[in-house]
Design a protein around this motif. Structure first.
Motif, PDB file in Angstrom:
ATOM      1  N   LYS A   1       0.889  -0.939   0.242  1.00 39.82           N
ATOM      2  CA  LYS A   1      -0.194  -0.136   0.194  1.00 39.82           C
ATOM      3  C   LYS A   1       0.715   1.206   0.191  1.00 39.82           C
ATOM      4  O   LYS A   1       0.704   2.008  -0.795  1.00 39.82           O
ATOM      5  CB  LYS A   1      -1.058  -0.035   1.331  1.00 39.82           C
ATOM      6  CG  LYS A   1      -1.887   1.406   1.680  1.00 39.82           C
ATOM      7  CD  LYS A   1      -3.050   1.098   2.208  1.00 39.82           C
ATOM      8  CE  LYS A   1      -4.056   2.164   2.579  1.00 39.82           C
ATOM      9  NZ  LYS A   1      -2.927   3.254   2.426  1.00 39.82           N
TER      10      LYS A   1
ATOM     11  N   ASP B   1       0.591   4.270  -3.060  1.00 44.65           N
ATOM     12  CA  ASP B   1       0.763   5.928  -2.417  1.00 44.65           C
ATOM     13  C   ASP B   1       1.901   6.458  -3.060  1.00 44.65           C
ATOM     14  O   ASP B   1       2.033   7.549  -3.792  1.00 44.65           O
ATOM     15  CB  ASP B   1       0.853   5.824  -0.821  1.00 44.65           C
ATOM     16  CG  ASP B   1      -0.316   4.977  -0.297  1.00 44.65           C
ATOM     17  OD1 ASP B   1      -1.709   5.235  -1.816  1.00 44.65           O
ATOM     18  OD2 ASP B   1      -0.852   5.187   1.177  1.00 44.65           O
TER      19      ASP B   1
ATOM     20  N   ASN C   1       1.426   7.302  -6.377  1.00 45.65           N
ATOM     21  CA  ASN C   1       0.132   8.508  -6.384  1.00 45.65           C
ATOM     22  C   ASN C   1       0.717   9.697  -6.232  1.00 45.65           C
ATOM     23  O   ASN C   1      -0.206  10.223  -5.633  1.00 45.65           O
ATOM     24  CB  ASN C   1      -0.864   7.344  -6.743  1.00 45.65           C
ATOM     25  CG  ASN C   1      -1.848   6.354  -6.464  1.00 45.65           C
ATOM     26  OD1 ASN C   1      -1.555   6.239  -7.858  1.00 45.65           O
ATOM     27  ND2 ASN C   1      -2.173   5.287  -6.102  1.00 45.65           N
TER      28      ASN C   1
ATOM     29  N   ASP D   1       1.982  10.479  -3.111  1.00 44.36           N
ATOM     30  CA  ASP D   1       0.858  10.981  -1.739  1.00 44.36           C
ATOM     31  C   ASP D   1       2.246  11.646  -1.034  1.00 44.36           C
ATOM     32  O   ASP D   1       3.333  10.976  -1.619  1.00 44.36           O
ATOM     33  CB  ASP D   1       1.118   9.378  -0.904  1.00 44.36           C
ATOM     34  CG  ASP D   1      -0.038  10.117  -0.044  1.00 44.36           C
ATOM     35  OD1 ASP D   1       0.034  11.050   0.714  1.00 44.36           O
ATOM     36  OD2 ASP D   1      -0.948   8.907   0.506  1.00 44.36           O
TER      37      ASP D   1
END
Length: 783
Positions: A653, A657, A660, A662
């Motif tokens: 995860k 992230d 993406n 994050d």
């Protein structure tokens, strides 16, 4: 507690109270307890079994189990009491070489003879071990309670039991034609059942049955009795209750009206008739607020706390007393007549010391004995003989003054602790100062210890009729002193006489100065029933060997028990949780081996060496351990896979992230995050392959992957990923402001703005300035 001493006697039970009391654990390196008649020692073929659990052994190994031996101490074998008790014992009593009581048992497949002292030492050794195991520290001292001021040694629970036993022996002989006394095992069973019956009758007034299966010759016996019949049967014992109570009141010089409350302890006080007798004697209700079985043991525990430096208890005074008067007898120096002096009267405070002074020209002997032989519960009234050695006359031929210290110590034991002879020695002129000091206090000697000499007191109230003894420097009789004895107070030292010379007299020739010296004298003690040093050392050596043998036997028994426990445990679990983890053929073979091992344990394996049991256990574990491990792996493996899966999801995860964009992870270098993704993919592939391989295995086979391997993968994954994903974001520093000596340099516009907003405000001033127009200013001195 007026009646405590009357009923704590020979029939009270010690060991169980000790076991209960020890649960409270003083933690002070001190144990406590009181004698209990169920304290038994059973001699097996290879060791000794000591404890409450030996009750069954008292029946199974009756001839080799020793119990009820406490009252044999201090008695000769030919004592009538010993001969009477001998008839009711399951073991053999034989005379020792010194005339004492010996106990014959079989030990290590050989016949052994032990003295009562040795048997008692065995019991105390076991109790010490029990206390140490409970306290988790070594025990160096103990407190053991003894009988009170007034008591009857033949009035206790055992005596009531004996009345019941005699009754049912007679009844069974008439009713069933069985002589219970002819078989010791039957008699011991009857004693146990009668004790239970006695306790039941204390709480029930109805008829109580007594049933014993296979009592003798495969016959069952039965009987019954109620409380009224029991009281009639024991009427003689109940009448004896008041005798020690009268003695107690006489010795304490109290009247019944002076006693405000009576607390009773001891198991026998639960008998209703006993309570009634005591209540009637004192004319008031008796109290039973204390636990009758534990009260004395708790008192011992309290005394332990008082003696221990590890505990602080509320201060209170307990004064022990000498229960029986003690006297000394000696021969006169030049006469055949004897001198007698009672040094400690009945109920004299203890511990206590006294100093007696004798005039002698040579060694002399003192014999200690109990003044009132009828009041002593043992036939032997003599305590011992003490020979004061190395006594000699003075150089001028006069008798020497010998000071003898007699003492009853904290344990109630009488002894002559020290003896010293006063010598007069001429001294030179330059020793004047030391001589004068010696002459001022000629009787002073360094104390033995702080708590000993503080009890050496003058005791003129107990003065005897003999003119030969001085007590603590005081004449013990009002009669004129004998030629052998002179009072120290009547002697005037030569130095004092010199000071009496008148000034106007012509000078006289100087007399030689005399120095008084106390010379310690050896004492040879010959106590009654005292063990000689050689015999004592032999007993200690024997006990040490037996302790070692007990240790080896315990290890052997532990090894045997381990095999037995393994057999029962695995047989039970093979029919339960372990059944799925062993194939059918192996299952049948293992069950057969377990059965064979069980049979071996109770046949030829009953008495094997320790190594034989160790080998048997290893043989069983070769088959049983893999089964147990498979079961444990099946329990642990899913948990470890679950933990590994959770860690993989967590790191996957975070990687997603990062891709993406994050903000939480935008500070991490892309190359570092690729390491995380690579590790996650590799571990996930390993996990999937391992789970697929394990799915192909049956539970009866060894696992394809072990729990510790999964745990290692979790650790490997964490070591790679955790340092990357937990990198902290770099800190962004704020611009620094230039500061003036009086503070920050703010913008000019801001200053103008502040000036407008603070119109009419007080003008700013530096720290420490005062307003020049301030009339009430405070002057301050500042550094």
């Amino acid at each position: 507690m007026a009646t405590a001493g009357a009923f704590r006697g020979p029939a009270t039970h010690w060991l169980e109270s000790f076991e209960k009391a020890r649960e409270g654990g003083s933690g002070s390196g001190t144990c406590r307890g009181r004698w209990r008649r169920r304290s038994v020692i059973s001699f097996g073929s290879k060791n000794r079994t000591i404890g409450v659990a030996a009750k069954n052994q008292q029946i199974t190994h009756a001839n080799n189990t020793v119990s009820n031996f406490k009252r044999f101490h201090g008695r000769a074998f030919n004592d009538p009491f010993i001969q009477k008790e001998k008839e009711n014992l399951s073991y053999d009593l034989v005379p020792m070489k010194n005339g004492g009581v010996g106990i014959k048992v079989m030990y290590m497949d050989e016949e052994h003879l032990f003295s009562v002292e040795q048997i008692t030492a065995m019991l105390l050794t076991k109790l010490k071990e029990t206390a140490e195991n409970n306290l988790k520290k070594p025990v160096t001292d103990c407190v053991i309670s003894v009988l009170g001021t007034a008591f009857d040694p033949f009035l206790g629970g055992k005596n009531f039991d004996e009345k019941l036993v005699e009754h049912f022996c007679t009844e069974f002989k008439t009713k069933y034609k069985l002589d219970a006394k002819s078989k010791i095992r039957a008699l011991l069973r009857l004693y146990q059942e009668c004790e239970k019956l006695k306790k039941l009758m204390s709480s029930n007034s109805t008829d109580i049955p007594l049933n014993i299966e296979c009592f003798m010759n495969d016959k069952d016996v039965s009987g019954k009795m109620n409380r009224l019949q029991f009281e009639e049967l024991c009427a003689e014992l109940l009448q004896k209750i008041e005798i020690p109570l009268y003695s107690l009141m006489e010795q304490t010089q109290l009247k019944v009206e002076d006693v405000s409350a009576v607390e009773i302890v001891g198991g026998t006080t639960r008998i209703p008739a006993v309570k009634e007798k005591i209540a009637k004697f004192f004319g008031k209700d008796i109290s039973t607020t204390l636990n009758a079985d534990e009260a004395v043991a708790r008192g011992c525990a309290l005394q332990c706390a008082i003696l221990s430096p590890a505990f602080k208890v509320r201060e209170f005074s307990v004064t022990d007393a000498v229960p029986f008067p003690i006297s000394l007898v000696w021969n006169h120096d030049s006469e055949d007549t004897e001198g007698v002096h009672e040094v400690f009267s009945r109920n004299h405070a203890a511990p206590y010391s006294k100093v007696l002074t004798f005039l002698r020209r040579g060694p002399f002997e003192l014999e200690a004995f109990y003044s009132d032989p009828q009041g002593v519960p043992y036939p032997e009234a003599k305590i011992g003989r003490f020979i004061v050695q190395n006594v000699s006359a003075q150089k001028d031929g006069e008798k020497s003054k010998v000071k003898v210290k007699v003492r009853v110590n904290t344990h109630g034991i009488f002894t002559i602790s020290t003896a010293s002879m006063v010598e007069k020695v001429p001294t030179e002129e330059n020793e004047m100062s030391s001589v004068e000091a010696d002459m001022e206090c000629p009787n002073q000697r360094p104390p033995e210890n702080p708590d000993t000499d503080k009890n050496i007191q003058q005791d003129n109230s107990e003065a005897g009729t003999q003119p030969q003894v001085q007590t603590d420097g005081q004449q013990t009789s009002q009669s004129p002193p004998s030629p052998e004895l002179t009072s120290e107070e009547n002697k005037i030292p030569d130095a004092d006489k010199a000071n009496e010379k008148k000034v106007d007299q012509p000078p006289e020739a100087k007399k030689p100065k005399i120095k008084v010296v106390n010379v310690e004298l050896p004492i040879e003690a010959n106590l009654v029933w005292q063990l000689g040093k050689d015999l004592l050392n032999m007993y200690i050596e024997t006990e040490g060997k037996m302790i070692m043998q007990d240790k080896l036997e315990k290890e052997r028994n532990d090894a045997k028990n381990a095999v037995e426990e393994y057999v029962y445990e695995f047989r039970d679990k093979l029919g339960g949780p372990y059944g799925k983890f062993i194939c059918e053929q192996e299952y049948q073979n293992f069950l057969r081996l377990l059965t064979e091992t069980e049979d071996w344990l109770y046949e030829e394996g009953e008495d094997q060496a320790k190594q034989a049991y160790v080998d048997k256990l290893e043989e069983l574990m070769k088959i049983g351990t893999p089964v147990k491990v498979r079961f444990q792996e099946a329990e642990e493996r899913p948990k470890m896979f679950e933990e590994l899966g959770q860690r993989l999801q967590h790191y996957a995860k975070i990687a997603a992230d990062f891709r993406n964009k994050d903000e939480k992870y935008n500070h991490i270098d892309e190359s570092e995050m690729k390491k995380v993704e690579k590790s996650v993919n590799e571990v996930m592939e390993w996990m999937n392959n391992s789970m697929n391989a394990q799915a192909k295995k049956s539970l009866a086979q060894d696992p394809a992957v072990w729990a510790h391997e999964i745990k290692a993968k979790v650790k490997e994954l964490n070591n790679v990923c955790e340092p990357v994903v937990t990198q902290p974001k770099p800190k962004i520093e704020s611009p620094k402001l230039e500061r003036t000596p009086n503070g920050p340099n703010t913008d000019k516009k801001e200053e103008d703005l502040e000036g407008k907003n603070n119109f009419g405000a007080e003008p700013p001033h530096q720290n420490g300035e005062c307003y020049p127009n301030e009339k009430s200013s405070v002057n301050m001195d500042l550094d």
